[in-house]
Design an enzyme around this catalytic site. Structure first.
Site, short mmCIF file in Angstrom:
data_model
loop_
_atom_site.label_atom_id
_atom_site.label_comp_id
_atom_site.label_asym_id
_atom_site.label_seq_id
_atom_site.Cartn_x
_atom_site.Cartn_y
_atom_site.Cartn_z
N ASP A 21 -30.74 -33.79 -50.28
CA ASP A 21 -31.45 -32.34 -50.42
C ASP A 21 -30.58 -31.38 -50.10
O ASP A 21 -29.85 -31.39 -49.31
CB ASP A 21 -32.85 -32.50 -49.58
CG ASP A 21 -33.72 -31.39 -50.11
OD1 ASP A 21 -33.70 -31.03 -51.10
OD2 ASP A 21 -34.58 -31.05 -49.11
N HIS A 38 -25.67 -28.86 -58.00
CA HIS A 38 -26.13 -30.26 -58.06
C HIS A 38 -24.46 -30.80 -58.61
O HIS A 38 -24.32 -32.11 -58.19
CB HIS A 38 -26.70 -30.18 -59.38
CG HIS A 38 -28.24 -29.83 -59.19
ND1 HIS A 38 -29.11 -30.25 -58.04
CD2 HIS A 38 -28.97 -28.97 -59.91
CE1 HIS A 38 -30.21 -29.63 -58.04
NE2 HIS A 38 -30.27 -28.90 -59.15
N LEU A 132 -21.59 -53.56 -53.00
CA LEU A 132 -22.28 -52.77 -52.57
C LEU A 132 -23.34 -52.71 -53.61
O LEU A 132 -23.16 -52.69 -54.88
CB LEU A 132 -21.73 -51.34 -52.40
CG LEU A 132 -22.90 -50.23 -52.23
CD1 LEU A 132 -23.60 -50.31 -50.92
CD2 LEU A 132 -22.04 -48.77 -52.35
C1 IPE Z 1 -36.67 -34.81 -52.68
O1 IPE Z 1 -36.27 -33.41 -52.45
C2 IPE Z 1 -36.38 -35.39 -53.70
C3 IPE Z 1 -34.89 -35.67 -54.05
C4 IPE Z 1 -33.85 -35.42 -53.11
C5 IPE Z 1 -34.32 -36.19 -55.18
P1 IPE Z 1 -37.18 -32.14 -53.00
O2 IPE Z 1 -36.34 -30.92 -52.85
O3 IPE Z 1 -37.47 -32.43 -54.66
O4 IPE Z 1 -38.29 -32.21 -52.06
P2 IPE Z 1 -39.26 -31.18 -51.39
O5 IPE Z 1 -39.69 -30.45 -52.53
O6 IPE Z 1 -38.48 -30.29 -50.42
O7 IPE Z 1 -40.33 -31.89 -50.70
C1 IPE Z 2 -31.49 -31.90 -54.17
O1 IPE Z 2 -31.60 -30.46 -54.02
C2 IPE Z 2 -31.46 -32.32 -55.53
C3 IPE Z 2 -32.57 -32.73 -56.20
C4 IPE Z 2 -33.88 -32.51 -55.89
C5 IPE Z 2 -32.44 -32.98 -57.75
P1 IPE Z 2 -32.47 -29.46 -54.42
O2 IPE Z 2 -32.33 -29.31 -55.84
O3 IPE Z 2 -33.81 -29.94 -53.90
O4 IPE Z 2 -31.95 -28.03 -53.81
P2 IPE Z 2 -32.95 -27.34 -52.55
O5 IPE Z 2 -33.66 -28.20 -51.74
O6 IPE Z 2 -33.91 -26.52 -53.65
O7 IPE Z 2 -31.92 -26.38 -51.99
MG MG Z 3 -34.93 -29.80 -52.17
#
Ligand code: IPE
Ligand code: IPE
Ligand code: MG
Length: 248
Positions: A21, A38, A132
């Site tokens: 995240d 990303h 793995l």
């Molecule tokens: C969880 O992250 C999903 C992934 C890391 C793929 P999100 O950014 O979507 O989760 P919330 O919205 O903070 O709960």
């Molecule tokens: C995690 O990073 C990747 C995915 C959920 C695809 P985020 O895209 O949730 O990044 P933040 O949490 O908004 O910073």
């Molecule tokens: Mg996120």
């Protein structure tokens, strides 16, 4: 000096799950768009996979895209899907040569056809690898997984008595069948929630929350998470004294 040297190599988890995240916030801090975050996040995946292999940890599960993430702006979703697809295609040989077996959990059918095709090819190509087991959670929702497991179990088992349904039986209908539960769950970016990830499987997992946003996550952060994990006492409901007696 690397924290790697401080790890007890005999007490490593067999399965680590990671909620990757913070890509968007990381990019925003740099004045860039979310997509840049990303793209950088893919580099962290590579570093993490290499470190996991170095430690000889046999299972890694990465939360790459949740079912809830479909609610993001269409442009971001499309860019992410293209990024997944190109990463899978470009790294097919790399994963194969590193003896990584790729599997997925989640609703593969929700993904664009091209993306599904690339994933299926990758899974077929790597299916006999054993160094793995890398599971990618894509369009994944733990509640959906559990609900579908219950539906499938009732359809196939047709139990006459509800007592026939055991934890082990239900587990065997989850998409994670055959994969041991993770001993350690890591979430990056300072958020302290599990966001519908592996709810059943993390019943006894140790949770580690890293302040680093995913693009800044690297080998040392992984070693730090494992180092902290090794300091925890996993009691599974028992007392400390009981655990000591079991060792002696
Ligand atoms: C969880 O992250 C999903 C992934 C890391 C793929 P999100 O950014 O979507 O989760 P919330 O919205 O903070 O709960
Ligand atoms: C995690 O990073 C990747 C995915 C959920 C695809 P985020 O895209 O949730 O990044 P933040 O949490 O908004 O910073
Ligand atoms: Mg996120």
């Amino acid at each position: 000096m690397s924290i790697y040297n401080n790890l007890n190599k005999k007490l490593l988890p067999k399965h680590i799950a990671i909620i990757m995240d913070g890509n968007g916030r990381w990019a925003k801090e740099l004045g860039k768009n979310r997509y840049y975050g990303h793209v950088q996040g893919i580099k962290s995946i590579k570093k993490t996979v290499d470190a996991i292999i170095k430690l000889k940890i046999p299972y890694l599960t990465l939360f790459a895209f949740s079912k809830e993430n479909w609610n993001r702006p269409k442009k971001e979703v499309n860019l992410l899907m293209n990024l997944f697809m190109s990463t899978i295609i470009e790294n097919q040989d790399h994963f194969y040569n590193k003896k990584i077996k790729i599997t997925t959990i989640g609703e593969l059918n929700d993904l664009p056809k091209q993306c599904q095709k690339a994933l299926i090819e990758m899974m077929n190509k790597t299916k006999n690898n054993a160094v793995l087991n890398l599971t990618l959670a894509l369009s994944y929702s733990s509640r959906t997984e559990i609900t579908q497991a219950v539906q499938k179990m009732l359809n196939e088992e047709k139990p006459k008595n509800s007592a026939e349904i055991s934890e082990a039986l239900l587990s065997s209908y989850l998409q994670t069948k055959g994969i041991p539960d993770p001993e350690l769950l890591i979430r990056t970016s300072g958020e302290r929630r599990v966001s519908n990830f592996l709810l059943w499987q993390i019943a006894f997992s140790e949770l580690y929350f890293s302040e680093k946003k995913w693009p800044d996550f690297n080998e040392e952060e992984l070693y730090m998470a494992i180092f902290e994990f090794q300091k925890r006492e996993r009691r599974f409901g028992k007392t400390t004294d009981q655990l000591k007696n079991e060792i002696n």
